[in-house]
Design an enzyme around this catalytic site. Structure first.
Site, PDB file in Angstrom:
ATOM      1  N   LYS A   9       0.910  -1.337  -0.001  1.00  0.00           N
ATOM      2  CA  LYS A   9      -0.100   0.165   0.037  1.00  0.00           C
ATOM      3  C   LYS A   9       0.859   1.294  -0.005  1.00  0.00           C
ATOM      4  O   LYS A   9       1.947   1.363   0.337  1.00  0.00           O
ATOM      5  CB  LYS A   9      -1.049   0.071   1.333  1.00  0.00           C
ATOM      6  CG  LYS A   9      -2.096  -0.965   1.183  1.00  0.00           C
ATOM      7  CD  LYS A   9      -2.968  -0.837   0.114  1.00  0.00           C
ATOM      8  CE  LYS A   9      -4.101  -2.075  -0.076  1.00  0.00           C
ATOM      9  NZ  LYS A   9      -5.013  -2.068   1.292  1.00  0.00           N
ATOM     10  N   ARG A  39      -3.773 -10.513   4.055  1.00  0.00           N
ATOM     11  CA  ARG A  39      -4.168 -10.594   2.669  1.00  0.00           C
ATOM     12  C   ARG A  39      -2.828 -10.034   1.804  1.00  0.00           C
ATOM     13  O   ARG A  39      -2.593  -8.808   2.192  1.00  0.00           O
ATOM     14  CB  ARG A  39      -5.299  -9.857   2.383  1.00  0.00           C
ATOM     15  CG  ARG A  39      -5.643  -9.755   0.675  1.00  0.00           C
ATOM     16  CD  ARG A  39      -6.795  -9.069   0.660  1.00  0.00           C
ATOM     17  NE  ARG A  39      -7.379  -8.972  -0.792  1.00  0.00           N
ATOM     18  CZ  ARG A  39      -7.064  -8.072  -1.716  1.00  0.00           C
ATOM     19  NH1 ARG A  39      -6.300  -7.268  -1.405  1.00  0.00           N
ATOM     20  NH2 ARG A  39      -7.553  -8.198  -2.876  1.00  0.00           N
TER      21      ARG A  39
END
Length: 290
Positions: A227, A262
Site C-alpha cells: 500500500k 491478505r
C-alpha cells in the site's frame, strides 16, 4: 483465541496460526499488478505459484479499487472472474474468495466454487450481498471504507479514525445480521489504505489490538500489502520496492491480533507469519504464567 470461520463449503480454523490470503487480480488496472494476470491461463499459473508457496486462501478480484480507477460493469467483472474461479475450483481444494461489491458477481462466483465474499464496502454499496451470504452460508469479509465508489480515496481526513472504523464496522455487522448472516460467517477488515491518511494507516496497524479488543467475537483480516503508506514511509518507494515494509506490517498485525493477512507476496508472508506466530505464542504463554 481459536475460532471457527464458517464458509459455504467448510469450517476454517482460525487462531492456531495466521492464514495467508493470496491476492489474484484479474484486472488490467490494479495498482500493484494490473494486467499481469488478466487472462485465464496467466491467472491460473499465478494461483498455482501462490498455492505452492503456501497460500491458504485465494482472493480473486475483477474490479480495481485503486485511486482513479473506474467502476466495472457487472458483465465485465463476471467475464474477468468466473472462468478463473471455475477452473481453480476444479484444481485446488482450498477456500476461494471473491473480491466484489456486487451481489450478481458474488452469486455467480459462489455457483462456480467460491465460498467467501470479500466486500470492501462493508455492505454499503450493495446490501444484497448479505442476502447471498445468508442463503449460501458463505464466509463474509466486511471491510471498513469511506465514501462512495467514486470517492473512496478522496475523503477528507477523519478526525478520529478509530472511532470511525469501529462505528463503521459495527454498522456493517448489524446490516449483515439484519439479513440473516450468522456471526460465525463474519470476518472484519479495518480497510488499510481506504480513506485513511498515511499515518492513520500506520496507527491502525500499530494499535490493532484496540480493534481486536473492540470486536472480540470476530476474527480480523488485515491487508497492508504494497500500500502507498508503506511507500510514504520508505521515502517514496514504488510498488515493486515495498516488500520488506509490507512484511514489517504483516508481522506487527499478526502480533496484535490479525488472524488472516491478505498479501501479494505469498512466500515472504508465509515465512514472516511462521516466525511471528512462534513469537506470539511464547509471549502468550509468558502472560499465562505471570
Amino acid at each position: 483465541m481459536a475460532r471457527i470461520w464458517k464458509t459455504a463449503r467448510r469450517s476454517i480454523e482460525l487462531g492456531a496460526r495466521t492464514l495467508i490470503m493470496g491476492v489474484l487480480n484479474t484486472t488490467p488496472d490494479s495498482f500493484s499488478d494490473g494486467g499481469l494476470f488478466d487472462s485465464v491461463d496467466r491467472a491460473l499459473a499465478h494461483a498455482e505459484r501462490m498455492v505452492a508457496e503456501g497460500a491458504d486462501i485465494i482472493d480473486i478480484g475483477g474490479e480495481s479499487t485503486r485511486p482513479g480507477s473506474s467502476p466495472v460493469p457487472v458483465e465485465e467483472e463476471l467475464r474477468r472472474t468466473i472462468p478463473v474461479v471455475a477452473r481453480l475450483a476444479k484444481i485446488f481444494d482450498l477456500p476461494l474468495s471473491i473480491d466484489t461489491t456486487k451481489a450478481e458477481v458474488a452469486r455467480a462466483a459462489l455457483d462456480a466454487g467460491v465460498e467467501i465474499i470479500n466486500d470492501i464496502s462493508g455492505l454499503r454499496f450493495d446490501p444484497r450481498l448479505a442476502d447471498t451470504a445468508a442463503r449460501t452460508g458463505a464466509g463474509l469479509v466486511l471491510m471498513h471504507s469511506r465514501g462512495d465508489r467514486a470517492s473512496l480515496h478522496a475523503q477528507p481526513p477523519s478526525e478520529d479514525i478509530f472511532a470511525e472504523v469501529i462505528a463503521g464496522l459495527r454498522q456493517s455487522i448489524a446490516e449483515a445480521e439484519r439479513h440473516g448472516v450468522a456471526r460465525a460467517q463474519i470476518v472484519l477488515d479495518p480497510g488499510i489504505g481506504f480513506g485513511k491518511t498515511a499515518m492513520q494507516n500506520v496507527e491502525l496497524i500499530a494499535r490493532l489490538d484496540r480493534l481486536a479488543g473492540e470486536f472480540r467475537e470476530f476474527p480480523l483480516l488485515v491487508g497492508p500489502s504494497r500500500k502507498s503508506f508503506i511507500g510514504h514511509l520508505l521515502n517514496g518507494a514504488p510498488v515493486d520496492q515495498r516488500l520488506h515494509g509490507t512484511m514489517a506490517t504483516v508481522a506487527i498485525s499478526i502480533f496484535l491480533g490479525a488472524a488472516i493477512v491478505r498479501v501479494h507476496d505469498v512466500r515472504a508472508a508465509v515465512e514472516t507469519a511462521r516466525v511471528a506466530d512462534a513469537l506470539r505464542q511464547i509471549v502468550a504463554e509468558s502472560y499465562k504464567c505471570a
